[in-house]
Design an enzyme around this catalytic site. Structure first.
Site, PDB file in Angstrom:
ATOM      1  N   HIS A  69      29.187  45.764   7.243  1.00  0.00           N
ATOM      2  CA  HIS A  69      28.640  45.430   8.562  1.00  0.00           C
ATOM      3  C   HIS A  69      28.938  46.495   9.603  1.00  0.00           C
ATOM      4  O   HIS A  69      28.833  46.240  10.802  1.00  0.00           O
ATOM      5  CB  HIS A  69      29.187  44.077   9.031  1.00  0.00           C
ATOM      6  CG  HIS A  69      28.777  42.938   8.153  1.00  0.00           C
ATOM      7  ND1 HIS A  69      29.433  41.736   8.121  1.00  0.00           N
ATOM      8  CD2 HIS A  69      27.759  42.819   7.259  1.00  0.00           C
ATOM      9  CE1 HIS A  69      28.853  40.931   7.241  1.00  0.00           C
ATOM     10  NE2 HIS A  69      27.842  41.560   6.705  1.00  0.00           N
ATOM     11  N   ASN A  83      34.272  43.124   7.742  1.00  0.00           N
ATOM     12  CA  ASN A  83      34.909  43.343   9.039  1.00  0.00           C
ATOM     13  C   ASN A  83      34.500  44.682   9.633  1.00  0.00           C
ATOM     14  O   ASN A  83      34.201  45.628   8.899  1.00  0.00           O
ATOM     15  CB  ASN A  83      36.438  43.274   8.907  1.00  0.00           C
ATOM     16  CG  ASN A  83      36.885  41.914   8.397  1.00  0.00           C
ATOM     17  OD1 ASN A  83      36.118  40.958   8.446  1.00  0.00           O
ATOM     18  ND2 ASN A  83      38.099  41.841   7.880  1.00  0.00           N
ATOM     19  N   VAL A  84      34.490  44.725  10.950  1.00  0.00           N
ATOM     20  CA  VAL A  84      34.088  45.950  11.649  1.00  0.00           C
ATOM     21  C   VAL A  84      35.274  46.556  12.403  1.00  0.00           C
ATOM     22  O   VAL A  84      35.113  47.476  13.194  1.00  0.00           O
ATOM     23  CB  VAL A  84      32.927  45.639  12.634  1.00  0.00           C
ATOM     24  CG1 VAL A  84      31.703  45.159  11.871  1.00  0.00           C
ATOM     25  CG2 VAL A  84      33.334  44.597  13.678  1.00  0.00           C
ATOM     26  N   ASP A  85      36.502  46.028  12.122  1.00  0.00           N
ATOM     27  CA  ASP A  85      37.670  46.378  12.940  1.00  0.00           C
ATOM     28  C   ASP A  85      38.396  47.639  12.482  1.00  0.00           C
ATOM     29  O   ASP A  85      39.322  48.094  13.146  1.00  0.00           O
ATOM     30  CB  ASP A  85      38.653  45.180  13.010  1.00  0.00           C
ATOM     31  CG  ASP A  85      39.134  44.719  11.625  1.00  0.00           C
ATOM     32  OD1 ASP A  85      39.432  43.522  11.478  1.00  0.00           O
ATOM     33  OD2 ASP A  85      39.190  45.549  10.694  1.00  0.00           O
ATOM     34  N   ASN A 124      42.546  31.908   0.926  1.00  0.00           N
ATOM     35  CA  ASN A 124      42.089  31.332   2.197  1.00  0.00           C
ATOM     36  C   ASN A 124      42.924  30.067   2.446  1.00  0.00           C
ATOM     37  O   ASN A 124      43.075  29.258   1.525  1.00  0.00           O
ATOM     38  CB  ASN A 124      40.602  30.961   2.072  1.00  0.00           C
ATOM     39  CG  ASN A 124      39.961  30.707   3.424  1.00  0.00           C
ATOM     40  OD1 ASN A 124      40.559  30.068   4.286  1.00  0.00           O
ATOM     41  ND2 ASN A 124      38.754  31.214   3.604  1.00  0.00           N
TER      42      ASN A 124
HETATM   43  C1  BV8 Z   1      20.188  40.197   6.690  1.00  0.00           C
HETATM   44  C2  BV8 Z   1      28.910  42.554  12.477  1.00  0.00           C
HETATM   45  C3  BV8 Z   1      17.862  40.501   6.191  1.00  0.00           C
HETATM   46  C4  BV8 Z   1      28.685  42.290  13.927  1.00  0.00           C
HETATM   47  C5  BV8 Z   1      28.302  40.522  11.263  1.00  0.00           C
HETATM   48  C6  BV8 Z   1      20.028  34.276   3.374  1.00  0.00           C
HETATM   49  C7  BV8 Z   1      19.923  35.554   2.846  1.00  0.00           C
HETATM   50  C8  BV8 Z   1      19.987  36.659   3.672  1.00  0.00           C
HETATM   51  C9  BV8 Z   1      20.194  36.494   5.061  1.00  0.00           C
HETATM   52  C10 BV8 Z   1      20.296  35.226   5.561  1.00  0.00           C
HETATM   53  C11 BV8 Z   1      20.201  34.127   4.730  1.00  0.00           C
HETATM   54  N1  BV8 Z   1      20.329  33.040   5.526  1.00  0.00           N
HETATM   55  C12 BV8 Z   1      20.504  33.416   6.803  1.00  0.00           C
HETATM   56  C13 BV8 Z   1      20.477  34.731   6.858  1.00  0.00           C
HETATM   57  C14 BV8 Z   1      20.621  35.493   8.065  1.00  0.00           C
HETATM   58  C15 BV8 Z   1      22.083  35.887   8.349  1.00  0.00           C
HETATM   59  C16 BV8 Z   1      23.103  34.897   7.873  1.00  0.00           C
HETATM   60  O1  BV8 Z   1      23.670  35.031   6.797  1.00  0.00           O
HETATM   61  N2  BV8 Z   1      23.370  33.896   8.693  1.00  0.00           N
HETATM   62  C17 BV8 Z   1      24.384  32.917   8.351  1.00  0.00           C
HETATM   63  C18 BV8 Z   1      25.158  32.538   9.591  1.00  0.00           C
HETATM   64  C19 BV8 Z   1      23.684  31.745   7.692  1.00  0.00           C
HETATM   65  N3  BV8 Z   1      22.349  37.161   7.727  1.00  0.00           N
HETATM   66  C20 BV8 Z   1      21.946  38.280   8.378  1.00  0.00           C
HETATM   67  O2  BV8 Z   1      21.316  38.250   9.413  1.00  0.00           O
HETATM   68  C21 BV8 Z   1      22.302  39.605   7.730  1.00  0.00           C
HETATM   69  N4  BV8 Z   1      21.102  40.402   7.644  1.00  0.00           N
HETATM   70  O3  BV8 Z   1      20.370  39.431   5.794  1.00  0.00           O
HETATM   71  O4  BV8 Z   1      19.004  40.923   6.902  1.00  0.00           O
HETATM   72  C22 BV8 Z   1      17.412  39.203   6.818  1.00  0.00           C
HETATM   73  C23 BV8 Z   1      17.248  39.127   8.190  1.00  0.00           C
HETATM   74  C24 BV8 Z   1      16.813  37.906   8.760  1.00  0.00           C
HETATM   75  C25 BV8 Z   1      16.577  36.789   7.975  1.00  0.00           C
HETATM   76  C26 BV8 Z   1      16.782  36.869   6.578  1.00  0.00           C
HETATM   77  C27 BV8 Z   1      17.193  38.090   6.007  1.00  0.00           C
HETATM   78  C28 BV8 Z   1      23.278  40.373   8.597  1.00  0.00           C
HETATM   79  C29 BV8 Z   1      24.620  39.690   8.608  1.00  0.00           C
HETATM   80  C30 BV8 Z   1      25.652  40.605   9.309  1.00  0.00           C
HETATM   81  C31 BV8 Z   1      25.950  40.059  10.698  1.00  0.00           C
HETATM   82  N5  BV8 Z   1      27.047  40.849  11.308  1.00  0.00           N
HETATM   83  N6  BV8 Z   1      29.255  41.303  11.798  1.00  0.00           N
HETATM   84  C32 BV8 Z   1      29.963  41.945  14.635  1.00  0.00           C
HETATM   85  O5  BV8 Z   1      31.006  41.715  13.991  1.00  0.00           O
HETATM   86  O6  BV8 Z   1      29.917  41.912  15.873  1.00  0.00           O
HETATM   87  S1  BV8 Z   1      28.737  39.130  10.449  1.00  0.00           S
HETATM   88  C33 BV8 Z   1      30.228  38.518  10.981  1.00  0.00           C
HETATM   89  O7  BV8 Z   1      30.435  37.360  10.190  1.00  0.00           O
HETATM   90  C34 BV8 Z   1      31.464  39.369  10.744  1.00  0.00           C
HETATM   91  O8  BV8 Z   1      31.205  40.574  10.071  1.00  0.00           O
HETATM   92  C35 BV8 Z   1      32.304  38.463   9.837  1.00  0.00           C
HETATM   93  O9  BV8 Z   1      33.134  39.164   8.986  1.00  0.00           O
HETATM   94  C36 BV8 Z   1      31.204  37.808   9.105  1.00  0.00           C
HETATM   95  C37 BV8 Z   1      31.464  36.682   8.190  1.00  0.00           C
HETATM   96  O10 BV8 Z   1      32.304  35.788   8.791  1.00  0.00           O
HETATM   97  P1  BV8 Z   1      33.772  35.674   8.147  1.00  0.00           P
HETATM   98  O11 BV8 Z   1      34.332  37.027   7.992  1.00  0.00           O
HETATM   99  O12 BV8 Z   1      33.684  34.827   6.945  1.00  0.00           O
HETATM  100  O13 BV8 Z   1      34.548  35.012   9.308  1.00  0.00           O
HETATM  101  P2  BV8 Z   1      34.680  33.456   9.607  1.00  0.00           P
HETATM  102  O14 BV8 Z   1      35.294  33.336  10.943  1.00  0.00           O
HETATM  103  O15 BV8 Z   1      33.402  32.764   9.305  1.00  0.00           O
HETATM  104  O16 BV8 Z   1      35.721  32.939   8.507  1.00  0.00           O
HETATM  105  C38 BV8 Z   1      37.058  33.369   8.528  1.00  0.00           C
HETATM  106  C39 BV8 Z   1      37.692  32.782   7.284  1.00  0.00           C
HETATM  107  O17 BV8 Z   1      39.034  33.262   7.224  1.00  0.00           O
HETATM  108  C40 BV8 Z   1      37.767  31.263   7.316  1.00  0.00           C
HETATM  109  O18 BV8 Z   1      37.353  30.749   6.058  1.00  0.00           O
HETATM  110  C41 BV8 Z   1      39.250  30.980   7.540  1.00  0.00           C
HETATM  111  O19 BV8 Z   1      39.676  29.797   6.875  1.00  0.00           O
HETATM  112  C42 BV8 Z   1      39.882  32.178   6.908  1.00  0.00           C
HETATM  113  N7  BV8 Z   1      41.208  32.546   7.418  1.00  0.00           N
HETATM  114  C43 BV8 Z   1      41.747  32.298   8.633  1.00  0.00           C
HETATM  115  N8  BV8 Z   1      42.996  32.817   8.689  1.00  0.00           N
HETATM  116  C44 BV8 Z   1      43.224  33.413   7.488  1.00  0.00           C
HETATM  117  C45 BV8 Z   1      42.098  33.249   6.679  1.00  0.00           C
HETATM  118  N9  BV8 Z   1      42.011  33.728   5.425  1.00  0.00           N
HETATM  119  C46 BV8 Z   1      43.091  34.380   4.939  1.00  0.00           C
HETATM  120  N10 BV8 Z   1      44.215  34.596   5.658  1.00  0.00           N
HETATM  121  C47 BV8 Z   1      44.318  34.115   6.919  1.00  0.00           C
HETATM  122  N11 BV8 Z   1      45.450  34.305   7.625  1.00  0.00           N
END
Ligand code: BV8
Length: 251
Positions: A125, A108-110, A218
């Protein structure tokens, strides 16, 4: 592995947490949901409802339209500034005081973990409350110039939010510290994350490879769920305080 999906919290988990020397907690946007901060994949609202965060949180988007991306972050900055840490954040700050060696890693960035009292949160992040000049790698507080995006006081170039965008590498020291903690802990908590974004999502698997007990908090199932020892189905703001109460009640 079929996790013990907990209606109540299993006694053996309570004892494992009570006896743990080294605990790692990885959090995602779900832990801030009960502070009223949208999770990363929830539909956005208002002006931003037609934008996909994953499309905006990229260097290409900032390159193409710095004003739009900066204003999106301004909107989110205002939301998190008005938000308050919830009992889930506070429980993790308490856990830091209860466990001999505790590492909090957040996607999280918050900034809510710091506001809740967590001292050394590893912000994989970055932090939305900081800006930086990409040319000079200096980090600044809120803007005074009034330009959108604000300009670097040294080189005059546009500042950017001090966060890691999709396609950008994570700060290596932070990722290495998180990875080392995950590999060397007794118990790993994955809290409020869909476990989709790498390389953060790899951390629980690094713990798993080292025989660590994995707990997921979760309300929903994730891709990590089949691999965990305990899947506590519920919101972090309820589950975490309950887990701490049961593990550290004055005996
Ligand atoms: C990188 C900052 C090298 C910005 C964010 C394989 C290996 C490496 C990289 C990759 C790979 N495959 C693809 C990639 C590229 C990419 C990636 O992972 N893409 C995904 C979508 C497949 N990764 C990157 O680009 C990373 N860099 O690896 O560099 C590279 C580069 C290119 C290609 C290869 C390698 C950089 C990733 C960082 C991105 N920046 N944030 C901003 O915030 O503006 S990520 C962003 O998503 C947030 O930080 C967030 O925290 C994060 C993850 O999401 P979640 O936190 O999980 O949030 P989400 O909404 O998905 O889920 C919420 C969960 O909470 C749910 O499960 C829900 O059920 C649950 N929930 C709801 N209510 C509650 C609850 N849980 C508990 N209590 C509750 N009340």
């Amino acid at each position: 592995m079929n996790p013990a999906s907990a209606r109540g919290i299993p006694q053996d988990l309570i004892e494992a947490l009570r006896d743990a020397e080294r605990v790692v907690a990885l959090t995602g946007s779900g832990i801030s949901a009960e502070s009223g901060v949208l999770t990363f994949r929830e539909a956005q609202t208002g002006l931003w409802e037609c934008y996909d965060p994953q499309q905006l949180a990229t260097p290409e988007a900032f390159e193409r339209n710095p004003r739009l991306v900066w204003e999106w972050y301004e909107w989110r900055r205002r939301l998190v500034t008005e938000a308050e840490p919830n009992p889930g954040h506070l429980a993790l700050a308490e856990l830091e005081r209860r466990v001999p060696n505790f590492t909090l890693v957040t996607q999280n960035v918050d900034g809510l973990h710091r506001r809740a009292g967590s001292r050394d949160a590893i912000e994989l992040h970055g932090n939305i409350l900081r800006a930086r000049c990409p040319a000079e790698e200096i980090v600044l507080g809120p803007d005074q110039t009034g330009a959108v995006p604000p300009l670097c006081p040294n080189c005059g170039g546009p500042l950017r939010p001090d966060v890691v965008w999709f396609g950008e590498t994570l700060p290596s020291a932070a990722l290495e510290a998180a990875s080392e903690a995950a590999r060397g802990c007794d118990l790993f908590l994955s809290i409020g994350t869909s476990s989709l974004v790498y390389p953060a999502a790899a951390l629980p698997y690094e713990a798993l490879e080292n025989g660590v007990i994995i707990v997921e908090v979760n309300p929903a199932e994730t891709s990590l769920t089949p691999h965990v020892d305990y899947a506590l189905r519920g919101g972090a703001a309820k589950v975490l305080p309950e887990l701490l109460r049961k593990a550290f009640l004055p005996l």
